[in-house]
Design a protein around this motif. Structure first.
Motif, PDB file in Angstrom:
ATOM      1  N   ASN A  63       0.811  -1.221   0.000  1.00 50.14           N
ATOM      2  CA  ASN A  63       0.000   0.000   0.000  1.00 50.14           C
ATOM      3  C   ASN A  63       0.843   1.270   0.000  1.00 50.14           C
ATOM      4  N   VAL A  64       2.022   1.247   0.572  1.00 51.61           N
ATOM      5  CA  VAL A  64       2.870   2.456   0.641  1.00 51.61           C
ATOM      6  C   VAL A  64       4.040   2.397  -0.350  1.00 51.61           C
ATOM      7  N   MET A  65       4.084   1.378  -1.153  1.00 53.08           N
ATOM      8  CA  MET A  65       5.206   1.202  -2.076  1.00 53.08           C
ATOM      9  C   MET A  65       5.316   2.364  -3.082  1.00 53.08           C
ATOM     10  N   ARG A  66       4.218   2.944  -3.457  1.00 52.23           N
ATOM     11  CA  ARG A  66       4.255   4.050  -4.423  1.00 52.23           C
ATOM     12  C   ARG A  66       4.434   5.407  -3.736  1.00 52.23           C
ATOM     13  N   THR A  67       3.941   5.557  -2.532  1.00 51.21           N
ATOM     14  CA  THR A  67       3.978   6.866  -1.882  1.00 51.21           C
ATOM     15  C   THR A  67       5.203   7.092  -1.007  1.00 51.21           C
ATOM     16  N   TYR A  68       5.704   6.054  -0.341  1.00 54.53           N
ATOM     17  CA  TYR A  68       6.809   6.279   0.585  1.00 54.53           C
ATOM     18  C   TYR A  68       8.156   6.550  -0.087  1.00 54.53           C
ATOM     19  N   PRO A  69       8.560   5.816  -1.132  1.00 56.04           N
ATOM     20  CA  PRO A  69       9.880   6.081  -1.725  1.00 56.04           C
ATOM     21  C   PRO A  69      10.107   7.536  -2.151  1.00 56.04           C
ATOM     22  N   PRO A  70       9.150   8.213  -2.812  1.00 58.48           N
ATOM     23  CA  PRO A  70       9.390   9.624  -3.130  1.00 58.48           C
ATOM     24  C   PRO A  70       9.566  10.487  -1.871  1.00 58.48           C
ATOM     25  N   GLU A  71       8.855  10.153  -0.818  1.00 55.89           N
ATOM     26  CA  GLU A  71       9.007  10.882   0.447  1.00 55.89           C
ATOM     27  C   GLU A  71      10.392  10.633   1.055  1.00 55.89           C
ATOM     28  N   HIS A  72      10.878   9.414   0.957  1.00 53.06           N
ATOM     29  CA  HIS A  72      12.216   9.073   1.459  1.00 53.06           C
ATOM     30  C   HIS A  72      13.273   9.878   0.693  1.00 53.06           C
ATOM     31  N   VAL A  73      13.128   9.974  -0.619  1.00 53.22           N
ATOM     32  CA  VAL A  73      14.059  10.756  -1.441  1.00 53.22           C
ATOM     33  C   VAL A  73      13.961  12.234  -1.072  1.00 53.22           C
ATOM     34  N   ARG A  74      12.758  12.734  -0.903  1.00 52.37           N
ATOM     35  CA  ARG A  74      12.569  14.143  -0.536  1.00 52.37           C
ATOM     36  C   ARG A  74      13.252  14.471   0.789  1.00 52.37           C
ATOM     37  N   LEU A  75      13.109  13.590   1.776  1.00 55.33           N
ATOM     38  CA  LEU A  75      13.743  13.809   3.073  1.00 55.33           C
ATOM     39  C   LEU A  75      15.265  13.723   2.971  1.00 55.33           C
ATOM     40  N   PRO A  96      12.876  -8.030 -11.847  1.00 53.75           N
ATOM     41  CA  PRO A  96      12.688  -7.129 -12.989  1.00 53.75           C
ATOM     42  C   PRO A  96      13.396  -5.792 -12.757  1.00 53.75           C
ATOM     43  N   PRO A  97      13.696  -5.057 -13.830  1.00 55.22           N
ATOM     44  CA  PRO A  97      14.345  -3.746 -13.676  1.00 55.22           C
ATOM     45  C   PRO A  97      13.519  -2.819 -12.789  1.00 55.22           C
ATOM     46  N   ALA A  98      14.225  -2.068 -11.963  1.00 52.74           N
ATOM     47  CA  ALA A  98      13.582  -1.126 -11.046  1.00 52.74           C
ATOM     48  C   ALA A  98      14.218   0.244 -11.229  1.00 52.74           C
ATOM     49  N   GLN A  99      13.404   1.279 -11.146  1.00 50.80           N
ATOM     50  CA  GLN A  99      13.885   2.649 -11.259  1.00 50.80           C
ATOM     51  C   GLN A  99      14.223   3.166  -9.870  1.00 50.80           C
ATOM     52  N   GLY A 100      15.412   3.734  -9.741  1.00 51.98           N
ATOM     53  CA  GLY A 100      15.842   4.297  -8.475  1.00 51.98           C
ATOM     54  C   GLY A 100      16.269   5.740  -8.648  1.00 51.98           C
ATOM     55  N   THR A 101      16.707   6.352  -7.553  1.00 56.06           N
ATOM     56  CA  THR A 101      17.164   7.736  -7.556  1.00 56.06           C
ATOM     57  C   THR A 101      18.573   7.795  -6.981  1.00 56.06           C
ATOM     58  N   ARG A 102      19.463   8.478  -7.702  1.00 59.18           N
ATOM     59  CA  ARG A 102      20.844   8.685  -7.260  1.00 59.18           C
ATOM     60  C   ARG A 102      20.989  10.142  -6.852  1.00 59.18           C
ATOM     61  N   LEU A 103      21.438  10.354  -5.618  1.00 64.05           N
ATOM     62  CA  LEU A 103      21.712  11.696  -5.120  1.00 64.05           C
ATOM     63  C   LEU A 103      23.223  11.864  -5.013  1.00 64.05           C
ATOM     64  N   CYS A 119      13.391   1.347  -4.733  1.00 60.58           N
ATOM     65  CA  CYS A 119      12.305   0.558  -4.168  1.00 60.58           C
ATOM     66  C   CYS A 119      11.865  -0.432  -5.225  1.00 60.58           C
ATOM     67  N   ALA A 120      11.811  -1.693  -4.860  1.00 62.04           N
ATOM     68  CA  ALA A 120      11.424  -2.740  -5.807  1.00 62.04           C
ATOM     69  C   ALA A 120      10.877  -3.925  -5.028  1.00 62.04           C
ATOM     70  N   VAL A 121      10.410  -4.904  -5.765  1.00 67.84           N
ATOM     71  CA  VAL A 121       9.947  -6.148  -5.154  1.00 67.84           C
ATOM     72  C   VAL A 121      11.043  -7.180  -5.345  1.00 67.84           C
TER      73      VAL A 121
END
Length: 155
Positions: A63-75, A96-103, A119-121
């Motif tokens: 349920n939080v897989m789509r909403t929490y990762p962007p919040e984690h990146v924002r923080l 499967p390929p997963a999209q991530g964020t590099r800071l 974030c991926a399964v």
């Protein structure tokens, strides 16, 4: 005589476990036991820290897989100044390929730090990985050996 033997046995009991080191947290990523490299510390079963990298992961609910990762990146971005943000693609445990964020950001010591958040399964479990290190890896073999066991870069 029995009392003397019993007393000697009682005295010896505290020394039977002395040769064993106390067991610290064991790393476990989605059911995969991971070794703690020399010079590194397992803070918990899902976090390891040391001189060349810090790695942590947390299991999420679908349920939080789509909403929490962007919040984690924002923080994570909020904690730093002048952060460069780039997407990257990887796989976790051969999934499967997963999209991530590099800071990328400057450290207080004058160097650079690269934080990879994805974030991926993995094995049916939604998981968020947060890896920070002073080098920007170009390929999977540039990642620390422990990280290579769970994550593959697709560059």
């Amino acid at each position: 005589m029995k009392n003397l033997l019993f007393f000697a046995l009682l005295l010896a009991l505290p020394f039977t476990g002395r040769a064993q080191a106390p067991a610290g947290p064991q790393l476990n990523f989605c059911g995969l036991s991971l070794p703690v490299e020399s010079g590194y510390t397992a803070v918990s079963s899902s976090e390891v820290t040391g001189p060349a990298y810090q790695l942590a992961w947390m299991y999420l609910d679908y349920n939080v897989m789509r909403t929490y990762p962007p919040e984690h990146v924002r923080l994570a971005k909020k904690k730093r100044k002048n952060v460069e943000v780039m997407p990257f693609t990887c796989t976790l445990l051969g999934g499967p390929p997963a999209q991530g964020t590099r800071l990328a950001y400057a450290t207080e010591e004058g160097g650079m730090a690269y934080q990879y958040i994805v974030c991926a399964v993995a094995k049916g479990q939604p998981v968020l990985i947060d890896l920070t290190m002073p080098l920007d890896p170009e390929k999977t073999t540039d990642l620390p050996s422990l990280v290579q066991q769970i994550m593959r870069l697709e560059k």
